[in-house]
Design a protein around this motif. Structure first.
Motif, short mmCIF file in Angstrom:
data_model
loop_
_atom_site.label_atom_id
_atom_site.label_comp_id
_atom_site.label_asym_id
_atom_site.label_seq_id
_atom_site.Cartn_x
_atom_site.Cartn_y
_atom_site.Cartn_z
N GLY A 90 -16.24 36.49 8.83
CA GLY A 90 -16.19 37.93 8.62
C GLY A 90 -17.52 38.63 8.83
O GLY A 90 -17.57 39.76 9.33
N ASP A 91 -18.63 37.96 8.47
CA ASP A 91 -19.94 38.58 8.64
C ASP A 91 -20.21 38.89 10.12
O ASP A 91 -20.97 39.82 10.42
N ASP A 92 -19.62 38.14 11.03
CA ASP A 92 -19.84 38.37 12.46
C ASP A 92 -19.23 39.68 12.94
O ASP A 92 -19.55 40.15 14.04
N PHE A 93 -18.35 40.27 12.15
CA PHE A 93 -17.71 41.54 12.52
C PHE A 93 -18.55 42.75 12.08
O PHE A 93 -18.24 43.87 12.44
N HIS A 94 -19.60 42.51 11.28
CA HIS A 94 -20.46 43.60 10.81
C HIS A 94 -21.32 44.13 11.96
O HIS A 94 -21.93 43.34 12.69
N PRO A 95 -21.43 45.45 12.09
CA PRO A 95 -22.44 45.98 13.02
C PRO A 95 -23.84 45.72 12.46
O PRO A 95 -24.01 45.53 11.25
N GLN A 96 -24.83 45.72 13.32
CA GLN A 96 -26.20 45.43 12.90
C GLN A 96 -26.67 46.37 11.80
O GLN A 96 -27.40 45.96 10.90
N ALA A 97 -26.24 47.62 11.84
CA ALA A 97 -26.65 48.59 10.81
C ALA A 97 -26.23 48.12 9.42
O ALA A 97 -26.97 48.30 8.44
N ASN A 98 -25.04 47.53 9.29
CA ASN A 98 -24.59 47.02 8.00
C ASN A 98 -25.46 45.85 7.54
O ASN A 98 -25.84 45.76 6.37
N ILE A 99 -25.77 44.94 8.47
CA ILE A 99 -26.60 43.78 8.12
C ILE A 99 -27.98 44.25 7.68
O ILE A 99 -28.52 43.76 6.68
N ASP A 100 -28.54 45.23 8.40
CA ASP A 100 -29.86 45.76 8.03
C ASP A 100 -29.83 46.38 6.64
O ASP A 100 -30.74 46.17 5.83
N LYS A 101 -28.76 47.10 6.34
CA LYS A 101 -28.63 47.76 5.05
C LYS A 101 -28.56 46.73 3.92
O LYS A 101 -29.28 46.84 2.92
N MET A 102 -27.71 45.72 4.08
CA MET A 102 -27.57 44.69 3.05
C MET A 102 -28.85 43.87 2.92
O MET A 102 -29.25 43.52 1.81
N SER A 103 -29.51 43.58 4.04
CA SER A 103 -30.76 42.81 4.01
C SER A 103 -31.83 43.54 3.22
O SER A 103 -32.69 42.91 2.59
N ALA A 104 -31.76 44.87 3.23
CA ALA A 104 -32.72 45.69 2.48
C ALA A 104 -32.33 45.83 1.01
O ALA A 104 -33.01 46.51 0.25
N GLY A 105 -31.21 45.19 0.62
CA GLY A 105 -30.77 45.24 -0.77
C GLY A 105 -29.94 46.46 -1.11
O GLY A 105 -29.74 46.76 -2.28
N THR A 106 -29.43 47.15 -0.09
CA THR A 106 -28.63 48.35 -0.30
C THR A 106 -27.15 48.01 -0.11
O THR A 106 -26.77 47.54 0.97
N PRO A 107 -26.32 48.27 -1.12
CA PRO A 107 -24.89 47.99 -0.96
C PRO A 107 -24.29 48.89 0.12
O PRO A 107 -24.72 50.03 0.31
N LEU A 108 -23.29 48.37 0.80
CA LEU A 108 -22.56 49.18 1.77
C LEU A 108 -21.69 50.19 1.05
O LEU A 108 -21.21 49.94 -0.05
N ASP A 109 -21.43 51.32 1.69
CA ASP A 109 -20.45 52.26 1.16
C ASP A 109 -19.18 52.14 2.00
O ASP A 109 -19.15 51.40 3.00
N ASP A 110 -18.14 52.83 1.58
CA ASP A 110 -16.86 52.69 2.28
C ASP A 110 -16.96 53.10 3.74
O ASP A 110 -16.32 52.50 4.60
N GLY A 111 -17.76 54.11 4.04
CA GLY A 111 -17.94 54.51 5.43
C GLY A 111 -18.49 53.39 6.30
O GLY A 111 -18.15 53.28 7.47
N ASP A 112 -19.36 52.56 5.69
CA ASP A 112 -19.89 51.39 6.41
C ASP A 112 -18.81 50.33 6.60
O ASP A 112 -18.80 49.62 7.60
N ARG A 113 -17.94 50.22 5.62
CA ARG A 113 -16.96 49.12 5.61
C ARG A 113 -15.75 49.36 6.51
O ARG A 113 -15.17 48.40 7.01
N TRP A 114 -15.29 50.60 6.67
CA TRP A 114 -14.03 50.82 7.40
C TRP A 114 -14.02 50.21 8.80
O TRP A 114 -13.07 49.48 9.13
N PRO A 115 -15.02 50.45 9.65
CA PRO A 115 -14.98 49.83 10.99
C PRO A 115 -15.01 48.30 10.92
O PRO A 115 -14.37 47.62 11.74
N TRP A 116 -15.75 47.76 9.95
CA TRP A 116 -15.82 46.32 9.78
C TRP A 116 -14.45 45.76 9.38
O TRP A 116 -13.97 44.79 9.96
N LEU A 117 -13.80 46.40 8.42
CA LEU A 117 -12.47 45.96 7.99
C LEU A 117 -11.46 46.09 9.11
O LEU A 117 -10.59 45.22 9.30
#
Length: 172
Positions: free
Chosen positions: A35-62
């Protein structure tokens, strides 16, 4: 013979989705998608920085995970996705209605210990509290099973296979 299921392995970070998913797929004789392979780079960068994703980040991934699961309908497959909220699982089911969920559950301390031993993963243990706060366990009307993550990966996989078999037999 039953039609192979598409299984979404879900749970908070550190429960072993990336370990159990491929083991389960091998046992079921179906492909695995991380599932992590479906994340856009922006999501990975956000999580790597310790910032939780919001729903707007998650919808395209889901949606991307859901399309993979939809394409595997009737063929079977295993894909990982945290799928922490009911609305996320509903979004996945909207695209892949036959998907079933395998919720990997466990004690927070055990999960944190496992996370702290991981190498090279972008999800820091600092986000574990937000994961548990967000988690909405499977509800009785959702197709899926919960399996405890204590024990070896082989033990967990065996429990998962038995639970999924029982679920499949009950719905047959």
């Amino acid at each position: 013979m039953r039609t192979p299921q598409v299984v979404v392995v879900m749970g908070v970070a550190g429960t072993g989705k990336t370990t159990i998913g491929p083991l389960l797929a091998a046992r079921l004789g179906v492909p695995y998608a991380e599932g992590d392979d479906f994340h856009p780079q922006a999501n990975i960068d956000k999580m790597s920085a310790g910032t939780p994703l919001d729903d707007g980040d998650r919808w395209p991934w889901l949606d991307a995970i859901g399309h993979w699961a939809h394409d595997r309908a009737g063929l079977g497959g295993v894909v990982s996705s945290s799928a922490l909220k009911r609305s996320y699982r509903d979004r996945l089911r909207a695209v892949a209605p036959g998907a079933v969920f395998l919720h990997l559950t466990g004690d927070r301390k055990l999960i944190e210990d496992r996370m702290s031993q991981r190498q090279g993963h972008f999800m820091p243990t600092a986000l574990l509290d937000s994961q548990f706060a967000t988690l909405q366990p499977l509800e009785p009307d959702e197709a899926g099973v919960a399996v405890d993550v204590s024990g070896s990966p082989q033990d967990i996989t065996e429990r998962a296979v038995r639970a999924l078999d029982a679920l499949s037999a009950a719905s047959a």
